[in-house]
Design a protein around this motif. Sequence first.
Motif, PDB file in Angstrom:
ATOM      1  N   LEU A  47     -32.199  -9.932-109.046  1.00  0.00           N
ATOM      2  CA  LEU A  47     -31.736  -9.096-107.928  1.00  0.00           C
ATOM      3  C   LEU A  47     -31.927  -7.612-108.226  1.00  0.00           C
ATOM      4  N   LEU A  48     -31.671  -7.208-109.472  1.00  0.00           N
ATOM      5  CA  LEU A  48     -31.883  -5.811-109.842  1.00  0.00           C
ATOM      6  C   LEU A  48     -33.365  -5.448-109.835  1.00  0.00           C
ATOM      7  N   LEU A  49     -34.219  -6.369-110.224  1.00  0.00           N
ATOM      8  CA  LEU A  49     -35.658  -6.135-110.168  1.00  0.00           C
ATOM      9  C   LEU A  49     -36.110  -5.965-108.719  1.00  0.00           C
ATOM     10  N   LEU A  50     -35.628  -6.827-107.838  1.00  0.00           N
ATOM     11  CA  LEU A  50     -35.949  -6.703-106.419  1.00  0.00           C
ATOM     12  C   LEU A  50     -35.420  -5.383-105.860  1.00  0.00           C
ATOM     13  N   ALA A  51     -34.231  -4.980-106.283  1.00  0.00           N
ATOM     14  CA  ALA A  51     -33.661  -3.713-105.815  1.00  0.00           C
ATOM     15  C   ALA A  51     -34.519  -2.529-106.254  1.00  0.00           C
ATOM     16  N   SER A  52     -35.077  -2.592-107.455  1.00  0.00           N
ATOM     17  CA  SER A  52     -35.929  -1.482-107.911  1.00  0.00           C
ATOM     18  C   SER A  52     -37.181  -1.368-107.043  1.00  0.00           C
ATOM     19  N   TYR A  53     -37.772  -2.512-106.672  1.00  0.00           N
ATOM     20  CA  TYR A  53     -38.933  -2.472-105.780  1.00  0.00           C
ATOM     21  C   TYR A  53     -38.556  -1.932-104.408  1.00  0.00           C
ATOM     22  N   VAL A  54     -37.422  -2.336-103.896  1.00  0.00           N
ATOM     23  CA  VAL A  54     -36.986  -1.874-102.576  1.00  0.00           C
ATOM     24  C   VAL A  54     -36.691  -0.372-102.607  1.00  0.00           C
ATOM     25  N   LEU A  55     -36.039   0.110-103.661  1.00  0.00           N
ATOM     26  CA  LEU A  55     -35.753   1.543-103.756  1.00  0.00           C
ATOM     27  C   LEU A  55     -37.033   2.358-103.941  1.00  0.00           C
ATOM     28  N   PHE A  56     -37.982   1.829-104.690  1.00  0.00           N
ATOM     29  CA  PHE A  56     -39.256   2.535-104.852  1.00  0.00           C
ATOM     30  C   PHE A  56     -40.006   2.589-103.524  1.00  0.00           C
ATOM     31  N   SER A  57     -39.977   1.497-102.766  1.00  0.00           N
ATOM     32  CA  SER A  57     -40.619   1.520-101.452  1.00  0.00           C
ATOM     33  C   SER A  57     -39.892   2.464-100.503  1.00  0.00           C
ATOM     34  N   ALA A  58     -38.569   2.599-100.645  1.00  0.00           N
ATOM     35  CA  ALA A  58     -37.825   3.557 -99.824  1.00  0.00           C
ATOM     36  C   ALA A  58     -38.271   4.986-100.134  1.00  0.00           C
ATOM     37  N   LEU A  59     -38.525   5.261-101.408  1.00  0.00           N
ATOM     38  CA  LEU A  59     -39.016   6.585-101.797  1.00  0.00           C
ATOM     39  C   LEU A  59     -40.384   6.857-101.188  1.00  0.00           C
ATOM     40  N   ILE A  60     -41.268   5.887-101.247  1.00  0.00           N
ATOM     41  CA  ILE A  60     -42.612   6.058-100.683  1.00  0.00           C
ATOM     42  C   ILE A  60     -42.535   6.244 -99.172  1.00  0.00           C
ATOM     43  N   ALA A  62     -39.997   7.432 -97.448  1.00  0.00           N
ATOM     44  CA  ALA A  62     -39.388   8.740 -97.153  1.00  0.00           C
ATOM     45  C   ALA A  62     -40.387   9.871 -97.399  1.00  0.00           C
ATOM     46  N   LEU A  63     -41.188   9.785 -98.459  1.00  0.00           N
ATOM     47  CA  LEU A  63     -42.188  10.824 -98.736  1.00  0.00           C
ATOM     48  C   LEU A  63     -43.323  10.811 -97.717  1.00  0.00           C
ATOM     49  N   ALA A  64     -43.577   9.671 -97.108  1.00  0.00           N
ATOM     50  CA  ALA A  64     -44.617   9.568 -96.091  1.00  0.00           C
ATOM     51  C   ALA A  64     -44.149  10.100 -94.744  1.00  0.00           C
ATOM     52  N   GLY A  65     -42.884  10.452 -94.645  1.00  0.00           N
ATOM     53  CA  GLY A  65     -42.391  11.057 -93.413  1.00  0.00           C
ATOM     54  C   GLY A  65     -41.478  10.173 -92.585  1.00  0.00           C
ATOM     55  N   GLY A  66     -41.247   8.968 -92.987  1.00  0.00           N
ATOM     56  CA  GLY A  66     -40.368   8.071 -92.227  1.00  0.00           C
ATOM     57  C   GLY A  66     -38.970   8.082 -92.810  1.00  0.00           C
ATOM     58  N   LEU A  67     -38.260   9.204 -92.631  1.00  0.00           N
ATOM     59  CA  LEU A  67     -36.950   9.362 -93.244  1.00  0.00           C
ATOM     60  C   LEU A  67     -35.924   8.317 -92.787  1.00  0.00           C
ATOM     61  N   PRO A  68     -35.809   8.016 -91.481  1.00  0.00           N
ATOM     62  CA  PRO A  68     -34.834   6.979 -91.093  1.00  0.00           C
ATOM     63  C   PRO A  68     -35.169   5.602 -91.674  1.00  0.00           C
ATOM     64  N   SER A  69     -36.444   5.263 -91.682  1.00  0.00           N
ATOM     65  CA  SER A  69     -36.851   3.973 -92.256  1.00  0.00           C
ATOM     66  C   SER A  69     -36.615   3.943 -93.757  1.00  0.00           C
ATOM     67  N   GLY A  70     -36.863   5.053 -94.423  1.00  0.00           N
ATOM     68  CA  GLY A  70     -36.605   5.145 -95.861  1.00  0.00           C
ATOM     69  C   GLY A  70     -35.125   5.017 -96.176  1.00  0.00           C
ATOM     70  N   ALA A  71     -34.276   5.597 -95.323  1.00  0.00           N
ATOM     71  CA  ALA A  71     -32.831   5.499 -95.532  1.00  0.00           C
ATOM     72  C   ALA A  71     -32.352   4.056 -95.355  1.00  0.00           C
ATOM     73  N   ILE A  72     -32.901   3.364 -94.372  1.00  0.00           N
ATOM     74  CA  ILE A  72     -32.537   1.956 -94.166  1.00  0.00           C
ATOM     75  C   ILE A  72     -32.981   1.124 -95.365  1.00  0.00           C
ATOM     76  N   CYS A  73     -34.158   1.393 -95.860  1.00  0.00           N
ATOM     77  CA  CYS A  73     -34.677   0.659 -97.011  1.00  0.00           C
ATOM     78  C   CYS A  73     -33.844   0.970 -98.268  1.00  0.00           C
ATOM     79  N   ALA A  74     -33.445   2.229 -98.440  1.00  0.00           N
ATOM     80  CA  ALA A  74     -32.591   2.600 -99.581  1.00  0.00           C
ATOM     81  C   ALA A  74     -31.225   1.927 -99.471  1.00  0.00           C
TER      82      ALA A  74
END
Length: 183
Positions: A47-60, A62-74
């Motif tokens: 579960l922690l490994l999956l969470a790291s992938y999800v948080l990394f995708s949230a960072l990507i 958010a940096l690509a400009g989709g702040l609301p989607s990044g916040a939901i993913c985080a």
Amino acid sequence: MPLPFVTADREDAVHAAQSVTLAEADRDLWRRPYRPGPWRVGGGALLLLLASYVLFSALIIALAGGLPSGAICAGGGLLLIALAVRLLRAGVWVSSYGLRQVRVLRTTTLRWAEVGTLRTLQRPVRWLGMPRTVQGQALVLVPAGRAVGERTLLTNQNADFLSRPRAFDRAADVIEGWAAESR
């Protein structure tokens, strides 16, 4: 949250928790009289490994400009971390106050006066908490003053004791000893 199963002195911590008597116990200190099993720790790690992938995708995202989607993913990643911690804390905990059964979504605490009988039974039990049942042992609690309403605390087929029968026997003996000492 101390995680003694991660440190080098884990055997000492488990032995210390098993050897404490009710009279010596601190009222506010809850102890798990056994260490989490490999299935529980492995599930938490996944579960922690999956969470790291999800948080990394949230960072990507958010940096690509989709702040609301990044916040939901985080938020989803943080929810996975909370679920992993709760999974690792699940089990039976004892203190001089009573007995606490922690599950993934719910916690039940009983004072020692409310604990009726504890006994180990041969019965069909759920394998790793799934709907499939197999023959095994279960530590069953019947609350004081009730003839029905027994509750299964531990089984030898759950995530803590699967393929560790001696650990199940030790944990059941320690919990039954604390209950007998409280009477």
